[in-house]
Design an enzyme around this catalytic site. Structure first.
Site, PDB file in Angstrom:
ATOM      1  N   ASP A  31       0.950  -1.221  -0.090  1.00 34.58           N
ATOM      2  CA  ASP A  31      -0.110   0.139   0.087  1.00 34.58           C
ATOM      3  C   ASP A  31       0.778   1.257  -0.001  1.00 34.58           C
ATOM      4  O   ASP A  31       1.747   1.434   1.130  1.00 34.58           O
ATOM      5  CB  ASP A  31      -0.868  -0.048   1.270  1.00 34.58           C
ATOM      6  CG  ASP A  31      -1.842  -1.045   1.320  1.00 34.58           C
ATOM      7  OD1 ASP A  31      -2.849  -0.870   0.269  1.00 34.58           O
ATOM      8  OD2 ASP A  31      -2.101  -1.671   2.026  1.00 34.58           O
ATOM      9  N   GLY A 140      -4.840   0.226   7.938  1.00 36.41           N
ATOM     10  CA  GLY A 140      -5.464  -1.176   8.037  1.00 36.41           C
ATOM     11  C   GLY A 140      -6.335  -1.376   9.293  1.00 36.41           C
ATOM     12  O   GLY A 140      -6.339  -0.377   9.862  1.00 36.41           O
ATOM     13  N   ASP A 171     -10.446  -5.560  -1.214  1.00 40.99           N
ATOM     14  CA  ASP A 171      -9.392  -5.020  -0.050  1.00 40.99           C
ATOM     15  C   ASP A 171     -10.008  -4.321   1.060  1.00 40.99           C
ATOM     16  O   ASP A 171     -10.463  -3.031   0.906  1.00 40.99           O
ATOM     17  CB  ASP A 171      -8.228  -4.013  -0.909  1.00 40.99           C
ATOM     18  CG  ASP A 171      -7.123  -3.486   0.042  1.00 40.99           C
ATOM     19  OD1 ASP A 171      -6.976  -4.229   1.092  1.00 40.99           O
ATOM     20  OD2 ASP A 171      -6.501  -2.500  -0.496  1.00 40.99           O
ATOM     21  N   SER A 194      -4.451  -6.919   8.791  1.00 42.63           N
ATOM     22  CA  SER A 194      -4.355  -7.266  10.081  1.00 42.63           C
ATOM     23  C   SER A 194      -4.845  -8.413  10.918  1.00 42.63           C
ATOM     24  O   SER A 194      -4.409  -9.107  11.746  1.00 42.63           O
ATOM     25  CB  SER A 194      -5.352  -6.044  10.898  1.00 42.63           C
ATOM     26  OG  SER A 194      -6.473  -5.950  10.428  1.00 42.63           O
TER      27      SER A 194
END
Ligand code: DX5
Ligand code: ZN
Length: 211
Positions: A31, A140, A171, A194
């Site tokens: 990312d 996240g 995502d 995560s």
């Protein structure tokens, strides 16, 4: 279903990469947040470059920036399978798809939760991947937005007659529960961060997403 692991919520990023290397994950999801296109956790390119060198997996790059002319060539120098950018950049989308392809890398187009999915329709025949965001991009560890499921079903119907086999990726907020609906659609590719990296055993979490 392929699995791409995001390390955006990890404090010890290099350690996380070493542990992802030991799993059978398909890709590492990189990312890139520039802090302008969206707010969030900014990891500078030079650090991502260092990280990517440590990874034994190919990269699935997710660019959250408007500065594509600048960043596509930089990321293209890394070991990328896909480079994905956002349809919300609004202009020169075909040009950037062509730029990614000029490096022999597959091109993806991402769509934010609040964006009308008609926006991606003109580009379906040009891209290799559609990335549907199931959280607002930037960080996240957020919760999966349930409305994403309907959106995915619609995109799937657009892709029904597609001979070029555009890959559908999702995502944000994916765990052993939220993945269940994604398998029914089915999507081709999931990003999970995560849920995997908060565990002591990454492989066990990956297995639970696959099973
Ligand atoms: C959000 C990122 C996602 C995110 C995924 O901006 O694009 O890749 O880090 O992480 P989790 O699985 O924790 O939502
Ligand atoms: Zn991402």
């Amino acid at each position: 279903m392929k699995i791409s692991v995001s390390f955006l919520s990890c404090k010890q990023v290099l350690e996380a990469i070493r542990r992802i290397n030991l799993t059978d994950a398909d890709f590492i999801h990189v990312d890139f947040v520039d802090g302008k296109f969206v707010e969030g956790r900014v990891i500078p390119f030079r650090k991502l470059k260092k990280i990517s060198k440590l990874s034994t997996k190919r990269l699935d790059v997710h660019l959250m920036t408007n500065q594509l002319k600048h960043y596509i060539p930089k990321f293209a120098s890394l070991n990328c399978e896909y480079i994905t950018f956002h349809v919300e950049v609004g202009k020169d989308i075909e040009k950037y798809i062509e730029l990614i392809h000029s490096y022999g890398i597959k091109a993806g187009l991402a769509l934010n939760p609040e964006t009308d999915l008609e926006k991606i329709k003109p580009y379906l025949s040009m891209v290799d991947l559609i990335l549907v965001m199931s959280v607002v991009p930037g960080y996240g560890g957020q919760s999966f937005i349930p409305e994403t499921i309907d959106k995915l079903k619609k995109i799937k119907s657009y892709l029904k007659d597609d001979k070029d086999q555009v890959v559908l990726e999702v995502d944000g907020g994916i765990n052993d529960q939220t993945v269940k609906e994604l398998k029914k659609i089915p999507v081709d590719f999931i990003v999970s961060g995560s849920y995997i990296t908060s565990s002591d055993n990454f492989q066990e979490r990956i297995d639970s997403l696959r099973s």
